[in-house]
Scaffold this active site. Structure first.
Site, PDB file in Angstrom:
ATOM      1  N   GLY A   1       0.528  -1.248  -0.282  1.00 22.47           N
ATOM      2  CA  GLY A   1       0.303  -0.198   0.399  1.00 22.47           C
ATOM      3  C   GLY A   1       0.457   1.715  -0.500  1.00 22.47           C
ATOM      4  N   ALA A   2       2.398   0.833  -0.353  1.00 22.25           N
ATOM      5  CA  ALA A   2       3.190   2.502   0.273  1.00 22.25           C
ATOM      6  C   ALA A   2       2.101   3.272  -1.546  1.00 22.25           C
ATOM      7  CB  ALA A   2       4.670   1.854   0.366  1.00 22.25           C
ATOM      8  N   GLY A   3       2.524   3.005  -1.832  1.00 19.80           N
ATOM      9  CA  GLY A   3       2.187   3.773  -3.840  1.00 19.80           C
ATOM     10  C   GLY A   3       0.795   3.765  -3.513  1.00 19.80           C
ATOM     11  N   ASP A   4       0.126   3.385  -3.365  1.00 18.43           N
ATOM     12  CA  ASP A   4      -1.141   3.954  -2.906  1.00 18.43           C
ATOM     13  C   ASP A   4      -1.152   5.336  -2.077  1.00 18.43           C
ATOM     14  OD1 ASP A   4      -2.493   2.155  -4.695  1.00 18.43           O
ATOM     15  OD2 ASP A   4      -2.490   0.155  -3.011  1.00 18.43           O
TER      16      ASP A   4
END
Length: 260
Positions: free
Chosen positions: A196-199
């Protein structure tokens, strides 16, 4: 409250990396989020539960392309995932909406995914994007360039207004017609889960675009959101207050994050 309309494909096996996680991040940052997405009938109940739990509008989830509701009244921005424009239905819909939103001065943020197979659709959509968000790895698949500056110049020449290229531990590169530069990441106290880091990065970037921050400041905010996300297990999106506190209390890692 400012409303963001997100277009993506979602299933219960892969919520991460989709419009749903980005929407959850926007809600935590104090914005309103609605997702337009086709879902499998068997996934509908569990996905609606995720939306309810995270305060996301599920009115536009649908199971049949012939029976969908698109309510874009009052939106402040649109976010589109690359997988949404990968099929003819999504590509045609976004192509027409981009024209409409451009006339209304509503920013459209396009993020890449599935680029190797669907590069033509993504590149064509990028021409009409207000902000084109990609990773340096995806960029090489999309246009054959591995240099962030040259990649940004390429997409600006195609028609995108702003380009942001994530560089993993090195932060991100950004360029518009009035500013450009590199935004370093923040030092992580610990690294637990990169899911979820990219989100989280996308949510931070969109919130900055909505607030009409200079592009560089919006990217710094996005880096902070991504760095906060990797320090928690599973889905973690910071609130606006926690994000502000983190940015004030943590320093940049100019030479690149060495903590993961």
């Amino acid at each position: 409250m400012r409303k963001i309309l997100l277009f993506g494909t979602i299933d219960r096996e892969r919520i991460s990396g989709s419009a749903a996680y980005v929407a959850a991040g926007l809600v935590k940052l104090g914005l309103s989020a609605a997702v337009f997405a086709k879902v499998k009938p068997e996934d509908s109940e569990s996905l609606r539960g995720f939306f309810t739990e995270n305060g996301i509008d599920d009115e536009m989830l649908f199971t049949d392309e012939g029976k969908y509701l698109l309510n874009d009244s009052g939106i402040s921005a649109a976010f589109v995932t690359g997988d949404f424009v990968a099929d003819e239905f999504g590509f045609d819909l976004i192509r027409d909406l981009c024209k409409k939103y451009k006339s209304l001065q509503i920013p459209v943020i396009l993020a890449t995914s599935n680029c190797r197979v669907f590069s033509d659709s993504i590149n064509e959509t990028a021409k009409n994007a207000s902000v084109f968000l990609t990773s340096i790895e995806d960029a090489e698949e999309l246009c054959g360039l591995s240099d962030a500056k040259k990649t940004a110049e390429h997409y600006l020449s195609l028609g995108a207004n702003k380009v942001v290229i994530t560089l993993d531990k090195q932060g991100a590169y950004y360029k518009s017609r009035v500013e450009c530069g590199s935004a370093p990441t923040f030092r992580a106290d610990r690294v637990v889960d990169t899911t979820g880091a990219g989100d989280a990065f996308a949510a931070g970037l969109i919130s900055g675009i909505i607030e009409e921050l200079p592009l560089g400041e919006a990217v710094v905010r996005a880096n902070a959101c991504g760095c906060m996300a990797i320090q928690h297990e599973g889905l973690y999106m910071p609130s606006a207050d926690r994000l502000r506190e983190y940015m004030l209390s943590h320093r940049f890692v100019v030479e690149g994050c060495k903590d993961y």
